[in-house]
Design an enzyme around this catalytic site. Sequence first.
Site, short mmCIF file in Angstrom:
data_model
loop_
_atom_site.label_atom_id
_atom_site.label_comp_id
_atom_site.label_asym_id
_atom_site.label_seq_id
_atom_site.Cartn_x
_atom_site.Cartn_y
_atom_site.Cartn_z
N SER A 268 1.23 -1.05 0.01
CA SER A 268 0.10 0.14 0.05
C SER A 268 0.58 1.53 0.15
CB SER A 268 -1.22 0.07 1.01
OG SER A 268 -1.84 0.64 1.04
N ASP B 199 -7.45 -5.92 -7.09
CA ASP B 199 -7.02 -4.30 -5.34
C ASP B 199 -7.38 -2.92 -5.65
OD1 ASP B 199 -4.98 -2.92 -4.11
OD2 ASP B 199 -3.67 -4.41 -3.58
N HIS C 250 -7.05 -5.73 -1.20
CA HIS C 250 -6.45 -5.92 -1.12
C HIS C 250 -4.97 -5.89 -0.12
CE1 HIS C 250 -3.65 -1.66 -1.32
NE2 HIS C 250 -4.17 -1.30 0.14
#
Length: 351
Positions: free
Chosen positions: A174, A230, A293
Amino acid sequence: MERRRWLKVAILICLFAVSSGRELKAKHTDHIPIYNHTLATILVEYASAVYMSDLTELFTWTCSRCDDLTEGFEIIELIVDIQHCLQGFVGVAKDLNAVVIAFRGTQEHSIQNWIEDLFWKQLDLSYPGMPDAMVHHGFYYAYHNTTIRPGVINAVKRARELYGDIKIMLTGHSMGGAMASLCALDLKVNHEAQDVQVLTFGQPRIGNAVFASYYSQLVPNTIRVVNEHDIVAHLPPYYPRFPQKTYHHFPREVWLYNVELGSLVYVVEKVCDSSGEDPDCSRSVTGNSISDHLVYFGIELMGETWRSCRIVMNPNIEKYGRTDLNGNFILSKDPAILKLNSHSNVGSNFV
């Protein structure tokens, strides 16, 4: 409030409509990094471990996420920026024959709120020394203007004093992936690091096409792994008709997606083209999944709780630390001189 929400939707529809024409093609290096599945499954465990809030277990590498494929890793420095809710570590991995640097992803109280904010981020900072290259100041600031950068650079310097010009591998998930990429660029441009490799998970876009071109020339050994739908890998949005103001991924993407054959499900790891925005990879699907994600290769990439910036530390470990006036601190130790394997096969195909 409802009227404002519908206005946002209308604007988005318009932007997507005008972005359906000719795409901007970023110029990238001819150097093609080779994807190594084994290396990816190792580094994803480092990207997961950096989320741990028990700093004693993390610093001593005894945490619940600090075994399996990363067993034997030795941390040199653990950097915790309390002020900005950031965390990263630098250490030596004997099996990889490398320094490993990992950055934690967002620890916002609500990941949904962070994603919504990310959707509206604008390019608003010129990257130093790269004409026309632009990035978002938030990602740039998180690495360059916090205690993270000096802590990482100092640890890398110490590792190189012990092991010479050792290979450096950076990872993160991320926002941690964005920070890992900016750190790799910093090491190459400002600190004369030669063998720098990057492998991130669910990384957002961080700059425009010009920045992506510069980046791919300077840090060609980069892989971005994207899982299925994602949502963060699709953000900030990509609008091909606005070449100077749209975000653009740098290469190379590896897209993970499932294929069902009867009752069996196979995971495909597709190595994408060198554009950074391969329309046949993750861009071929809608980025609408938070769950995609948060798990890569079966490994959770999130904190143990949703409480923002929660940390736990045994007072006995404080002797390894130094703290600034804002409460940010670094846990630091001299590593044992590990006998590194100059013929390590792990990661040898990621060149």
